[in-house]
Design an enzyme around this catalytic site. Structure first.
Site, mmCIF file in Angstrom:
data_model
loop_
_atom_site.group_PDB
_atom_site.id
_atom_site.type_symbol
_atom_site.label_atom_id
_atom_site.label_comp_id
_atom_site.label_asym_id
_atom_site.label_seq_id
_atom_site.Cartn_x
_atom_site.Cartn_y
_atom_site.Cartn_z
ATOM 1 N N GLY A 10 45.481 37.690 37.662
ATOM 2 C CA GLY A 10 45.528 38.499 38.886
ATOM 3 C C GLY A 10 46.855 39.225 38.978
ATOM 4 O O GLY A 10 47.890 38.658 38.649
ATOM 5 N N GLU A 102 48.986 30.404 35.318
ATOM 6 C CA GLU A 102 48.576 29.248 34.494
ATOM 7 C C GLU A 102 47.584 29.617 33.389
ATOM 8 O O GLU A 102 47.665 29.062 32.289
ATOM 9 C CB GLU A 102 47.986 28.135 35.372
ATOM 10 C CG GLU A 102 46.987 28.620 36.396
ATOM 11 C CD GLU A 102 45.883 27.616 36.723
ATOM 12 O OE1 GLU A 102 45.189 27.836 37.705
ATOM 13 O OE2 GLU A 102 45.705 26.640 35.965
ATOM 14 N N ASP A 126 50.324 32.878 44.249
ATOM 15 C CA ASP A 126 50.006 31.518 44.718
ATOM 16 C C ASP A 126 51.173 30.534 44.599
ATOM 17 O O ASP A 126 51.146 29.470 45.215
ATOM 18 C CB ASP A 126 48.814 30.957 43.928
ATOM 19 C CG ASP A 126 47.505 31.632 44.293
ATOM 20 O OD1 ASP A 126 47.515 32.525 45.152
ATOM 21 O OD2 ASP A 126 46.473 31.265 43.707
#
Ligand code: F6P
Length: 341
Positions: A10, A102, A126
């Protein structure tokens, strides 16, 4: 030395600042740089472009990523790993800087294990990557979410309503906790703490009894009720197997209105948190993390991710960074709870 740089997963504010940092530092060392388009997809398909001073002119404050991004995972499809290795050779790329979260850095770690010279730079709104106090992108998302909470609060007060604001945060409630504290939320719901809808309604009603006729509830998209299920927007998953989230705010809002009888409205912030110009803090974080990544390559320290450790920039092995999600620490959440009433 010729290095490749890519952005995957993202997007988030600060990616262009990071690309600029990588290119500038590499050019300072007399190296050449190629930009790989659309994350790992570009390496699989051999889509690259040479990066010069001109490629990065004026991009520091721009949102998105000039290189494009994707959620392609070359370890998912037969032949893609070999294609990536062949393209590294074909374009004479000696080493890679992967800028990602990640998933993207999980791929980087796998490539590192099979001998590719790769380093990582941590990004994601995040803030859930281990091995770094903060990822870049997070500060901007918190800024946008706080602004939204402030705005929702004044309209909630005017109409004596409950406003539910849903923010991003798939596995971790960092944005909800930070923006909730900064915006003075009355309830904050995060994935780390399955919530009890009765308690949420009680908190709202307690406020009403005290004469506070409006309430602001912040909910992270990954939050879920005790023994409940996540609310999925669609059954679709990406190439890393993640389901698309979004919509828990509607569920919470409907339940509050039904149980308390107080008129309730829901605002789902979604991708506005990921777009637009990065804050100064994110530009600085992205720049420092990116420059340090090229320095790791200079030192021959492959298989590491740069990270913010207090005031310093350090490095952690990629496998440590991707082996577990960094969730909200109880210390932060306890502070938020003080204001739940
Ligand atoms: O990982 C960052 C994130 O913003 C999550 O909070 C969210 O669930 C996800 O990306 C949404 O990504 P997209 O809509 O781009 O698939």
């Amino acid at each position: 030395m010729r290095i490749g740089v890519l952005t995957g997963g993202g997007d988030c504010p600060g990616l262009n600042a990071a690309i600029r940092g990588v290119v500038k530092k590499a050019l300072q060392l007399g190296w050449s740089v190629v930009g790989i388009h659309d994350g790992w997809a570009g390496l699989v398909q051999g889509r690259v472009e040479p990066m010069t001073e001109y490629s990065i002119a004026g991009i520091l404050a721009r949102g998105g990523t000039i290189l494009g991004t994707s959620r392609t995972n070359p370890f998912k499809k037969d032949g893609d790993v070999q294609r990536c290795q062949d393209n590294m050779q074909r374009f004479g790329i000696d080493a890679l800087v992967a800028i990602g979260g990640e998933d993207t850095l999980g791929v980087a770690e796998k490539f590192s294990k099979i001998g590719l010279k790769v380093v990582g730079v941590p990004k994601t709104i995040d803030n859930d990557l281990s091995g770094t106090d903060y990822t870049f992108g997070f500060d901007t998302a918190v800024f946008i979410a706080t602004d939204a909470i402030d705005r929702c609060k004044t309209t909630a007060e005017a109409h004596r309503r409950v406003m539910v604001v849903e923010v991003m945060g798939r596995h971790a409630g960092w944005i909800a906790t930070f923006a909730g504290i900064a915006g003075g939320a009355d309830v904050i719901l995060i994935p780390e703490q399955p919530f009890d809808i009765d308690e949420v309604c009680e908190a709202v009603q307690r406020r009403h009894k005290r004469g506070k006729l409006f309430s602001l509830v912040v909910v992270a998209e990954g939050a879920h009720p005790k023994e409940g299920q996540l609310v999925l927007q669609a059954e679709k998953t990406d190439s890393f197997g993640h389901a698309r989230l979004g919509g828990i705010g509607n569920l919470v809002g409907a339940e509050i209105e039904k149980r308390t009888g107080i008129e309730t409205r829901v605002t789902i912030l979604g991708h506005v948190q990921r777009g637009g110009i990065p804050t100064a803090t994110d530009r600085i974080r992205a720049t420092r993390l990116a420059v340090a990544a090229v320095e790791l390559l200079e030192q021959g320290k492959y298989g590491y991710m740069t990270g913010i450790h207090g005031n310093d920039i350090g490095a952690v092995p990629l496998h440590e960074a991707v082996s577990k999600i960094k969730t909200v620490t109880p210390q932060f959440f306890k502070v938020a709870e003080v204001f739940f009433g």
